[in-house]
Design an enzyme around this catalytic site. Structure first.
Site, PDB file in Angstrom:
ATOM      1  N   HIS A  97       0.847  -1.188   0.000  1.00 24.96           N
ATOM      2  CA  HIS A  97       0.000   0.000   0.000  1.00 24.96           C
ATOM      3  C   HIS A  97       0.891   1.250   0.000  1.00 24.96           C
ATOM      4  O   HIS A  97       1.359   1.673   1.066  1.00 24.96           O
ATOM      5  CB  HIS A  97      -0.903   0.036   1.238  1.00 24.96           C
ATOM      6  CG  HIS A  97      -1.903  -1.073   1.310  1.00 24.96           C
ATOM      7  ND1 HIS A  97      -2.980  -1.148   0.459  1.00 24.96           N
ATOM      8  CD2 HIS A  97      -1.996  -2.145   2.151  1.00 24.96           C
ATOM      9  CE1 HIS A  97      -3.703  -2.219   0.766  1.00 24.96           C
ATOM     10  NE2 HIS A  97      -3.132  -2.850   1.779  1.00 24.96           N
ATOM     11  N   HIS A 107      -0.680  -6.699  -5.227  1.00 27.44           N
ATOM     12  CA  HIS A 107      -0.799  -7.948  -4.487  1.00 27.44           C
ATOM     13  C   HIS A 107      -0.146  -9.057  -5.300  1.00 27.44           C
ATOM     14  O   HIS A 107      -0.253  -9.081  -6.527  1.00 27.44           O
ATOM     15  CB  HIS A 107      -2.273  -8.282  -4.250  1.00 27.44           C
ATOM     16  CG  HIS A 107      -2.528  -9.710  -3.916  1.00 27.44           C
ATOM     17  ND1 HIS A 107      -3.057 -10.611  -4.827  1.00 27.44           N
ATOM     18  CD2 HIS A 107      -2.322 -10.411  -2.781  1.00 27.44           C
ATOM     19  CE1 HIS A 107      -3.167 -11.796  -4.258  1.00 27.44           C
ATOM     20  NE2 HIS A 107      -2.727 -11.719  -3.028  1.00 27.44           N
ATOM     21  N   ASN A 109       0.900 -13.471  -4.827  1.00 32.45           N
ATOM     22  CA  ASN A 109       0.900 -14.669  -4.007  1.00 32.45           C
ATOM     23  C   ASN A 109       1.339 -15.847  -4.862  1.00 32.45           C
ATOM     24  O   ASN A 109       0.895 -15.985  -6.001  1.00 32.45           O
ATOM     25  CB  ASN A 109      -0.506 -14.926  -3.439  1.00 32.45           C
ATOM     26  CG  ASN A 109      -0.624 -16.280  -2.775  1.00 32.45           C
ATOM     27  OD1 ASN A 109      -1.081 -17.246  -3.383  1.00 32.45           O
ATOM     28  ND2 ASN A 109      -0.203 -16.354  -1.530  1.00 32.45           N
ATOM     29  N   VAL A 110       2.232 -16.656  -4.332  1.00 38.78           N
ATOM     30  CA  VAL A 110       2.560 -17.949  -4.940  1.00 38.78           C
ATOM     31  C   VAL A 110       2.551 -18.983  -3.820  1.00 38.78           C
ATOM     32  O   VAL A 110       3.078 -18.736  -2.735  1.00 38.78           O
ATOM     33  CB  VAL A 110       3.916 -17.938  -5.678  1.00 38.78           C
ATOM     34  CG1 VAL A 110       3.793 -17.233  -7.020  1.00 38.78           C
ATOM     35  CG2 VAL A 110       5.022 -17.292  -4.851  1.00 38.78           C
ATOM     36  N   ARG A 111       1.959 -20.135  -4.087  1.00 34.19           N
ATOM     37  CA  ARG A 111       1.739 -21.081  -3.002  1.00 34.19           C
ATOM     38  C   ARG A 111       1.771 -22.521  -3.512  1.00 34.19           C
ATOM     39  O   ARG A 111       1.590 -22.779  -4.697  1.00 34.19           O
ATOM     40  CB  ARG A 111       0.403 -20.805  -2.325  1.00 34.19           C
ATOM     41  CG  ARG A 111      -0.786 -20.843  -3.284  1.00 34.19           C
ATOM     42  CD  ARG A 111      -2.063 -20.339  -2.631  1.00 34.19           C
ATOM     43  NE  ARG A 111      -3.178 -20.347  -3.569  1.00 34.19           N
ATOM     44  CZ  ARG A 111      -3.495 -19.341  -4.370  1.00 34.19           C
ATOM     45  NH1 ARG A 111      -2.791 -18.228  -4.340  1.00 34.19           N
ATOM     46  NH2 ARG A 111      -4.523 -19.445  -5.201  1.00 34.19           N
ATOM     47  N   HIS A 176     -21.180  -7.700  -4.737  1.00 31.97           N
ATOM     48  CA  HIS A 176     -22.126  -6.796  -4.076  1.00 31.97           C
ATOM     49  C   HIS A 176     -21.967  -5.349  -4.546  1.00 31.97           C
ATOM     50  O   HIS A 176     -22.853  -4.522  -4.337  1.00 31.97           O
ATOM     51  CB  HIS A 176     -21.990  -6.878  -2.555  1.00 31.97           C
ATOM     52  CG  HIS A 176     -20.672  -6.405  -2.024  1.00 31.97           C
ATOM     53  ND1 HIS A 176     -19.527  -7.168  -2.096  1.00 31.97           N
ATOM     54  CD2 HIS A 176     -20.312  -5.249  -1.406  1.00 31.97           C
ATOM     55  CE1 HIS A 176     -18.523  -6.513  -1.542  1.00 31.97           C
ATOM     56  NE2 HIS A 176     -18.967  -5.341  -1.120  1.00 31.97           N
ATOM     57  N   GLY A 259      -6.856 -21.887  11.489  1.00 34.23           N
ATOM     58  CA  GLY A 259      -6.271 -21.479  12.761  1.00 34.23           C
ATOM     59  C   GLY A 259      -4.947 -20.785  12.589  1.00 34.23           C
ATOM     60  O   GLY A 259      -4.073 -20.864  13.458  1.00 34.23           O
ATOM     61  N   GLY A 260      -4.782 -20.097  11.463  1.00 33.82           N
ATOM     62  CA  GLY A 260      -3.517 -19.420  11.183  1.00 33.82           C
ATOM     63  C   GLY A 260      -3.282 -18.224  12.083  1.00 33.82           C
ATOM     64  O   GLY A 260      -4.126 -17.839  12.902  1.00 33.82           O
ATOM     65  N   ARG A 261      -2.142 -17.623  11.902  1.00 32.48           N
ATOM     66  CA  ARG A 261      -1.722 -16.493  12.732  1.00 32.48           C
ATOM     67  C   ARG A 261      -2.447 -15.233  12.266  1.00 32.48           C
ATOM     68  O   ARG A 261      -2.167 -14.705  11.196  1.00 32.48           O
ATOM     69  CB  ARG A 261      -0.202 -16.329  12.628  1.00 32.48           C
ATOM     70  CG  ARG A 261       0.392 -15.284  13.541  1.00 32.48           C
ATOM     71  CD  ARG A 261       1.918 -15.382  13.464  1.00 32.48           C
ATOM     72  NE  ARG A 261       2.567 -14.482  14.393  1.00 32.48           N
ATOM     73  CZ  ARG A 261       3.089 -13.307  14.052  1.00 32.48           C
ATOM     74  NH1 ARG A 261       3.017 -12.891  12.784  1.00 32.48           N
ATOM     75  NH2 ARG A 261       3.686 -12.551  14.949  1.00 32.48           N
TER      76      ARG A 261
END
Length: 301
Positions: A97, A107, A109-111, A176, A259-261
């Site tokens: 930002h 943004h 992301n690689v996973r 929406h 349950g991640g951080r």
């Protein structure tokens, strides 16, 4: 799949450092580093944040490798047969930002997911992509962003860019609001075609093209003079970003459901955003041009 998991982890930790170094050089500051362990001891990660910089109001670049015994709904929506299986999930994700309203939010992301890694037939897939969210539209920036996305895909099939661009346009959309989050880029998931090495190679290409896509735009716009009215528009548009991340984003939902951080999951939130009742930009304004000329789906190349 231990060897494959180790290879992906090594790449991801190196990518995180590379991206933080590149963004930190533009800002003139260094990212802080927070190493953490998952609350139940099964994995952890490193959250790196730069806040209140000269260029970046807030930037978070995260590496995580989390293990569990029960895949959450966000990861099994399209694979109900995997519900309840043990899993290993790792990735690098970031949201940047900038302070200047003329510099877009970005943004990436690689996973990599593996379910049943110790079984005779583990199920694995790669996912990721990058997308751009401008507050003021510049055709030069949009074309550069998508040209770099095209370059990331060009060695992986003639329709790869077109397919993953469309997936990105469709995914980063607020139903929406009937409105796109930004001007798109690439989005892919559940990738395992061609075997591990080929799929891993594509994920690396996407990760490696993020800085070449974003840094020229950031450098071009970071020092543009702006008014309070333009800052207010930026904060209003950031509110849309928050809405998407908290309501629709699969990565956010996966992190919370597994349950991640929480601090790391929500580091993607901007430090300041706003909402106004029935806010509409003046007719013919640059703000209106963003909505009418840049956010609608289109072929930037």
């Amino acid at each position: 799949m231990k060897q494959e998991i180790d290879k992906v982890c090594d790449y991801l930790t190196g990518l995180q450092s590379q991206i933080c170094d590149g963004l930190g050089e533009v800002d003139g500051s260094k990212f802080g580093e927070d190493n953490w362990q998952h609350q139940n001891g099964s994995g952890g990660g490193c959250t790196r944040v730069l806040a209140n910089g000269t260029v970046l109001e807030k930037g978070g670049v995260l590496f995580s490798h989390v293990k569990g015994t029960n895949l959450p709904p966000a990861a099994t929506q399209k694979r109900p047969d995997l519900a309840g299986k043990e899993f290993s999930a790792m990735g690098v994700s970031l949201v940047i930002h900038p302070l200047n309203p003329f510099a877009p939010t970005s943004h990436m992301n690689v996973r990599f997911f593996v379910a049943g890694a110790d079984s005779a037939h583990p199920v694995w897939w790669f996912g990721g992509g990058f997308d751009l969210t401008p507050f003021y539209g510049f055709r030069k920036d949009a074309v550069h962003w998508h040209q770099t996305a095209f370059d990331a895909c060009k060695n992986f099939g003639d329709q790869t860019y077109e397919n993953y661009k469309k997936w990105c346009d469709d995914y980063f959309f607020l139903p929406h609001r009937a409105e796109a989050r930004g001007i798109g880029g690439l989005f892919f998931d559940d990738l395992n075609e061609g075997g591990f090495e080929r799929s891993f190679e594509f994920m690396q290409s996407v990760g490696n093209h993020y800085l070449p896509a974003y840094l020229p735009i950031l450098r071009r716009r970071k020092d543009t003079p702006y008014t309070q009215q333009q800052r207010d528009w930026q904060l209003l548009r950031r509110g849309r970003y928050v809405e998407f991340n908290l309501v629709y984003d699969r990565g956010t939902l996966f992190g919370l459901q597994s349950g991640g951080r929480t601090e790391s999951i929500l580091v993607s939130m901007p430090p300041h955003a706003s909402w106004a009742y029935r806010a509409q930009p003046p007719e013919g304004s640059e703000e209106e041009r963003l909505l009418t000329e840049f956010l609608p789906k289109q072929d930037w190349l």
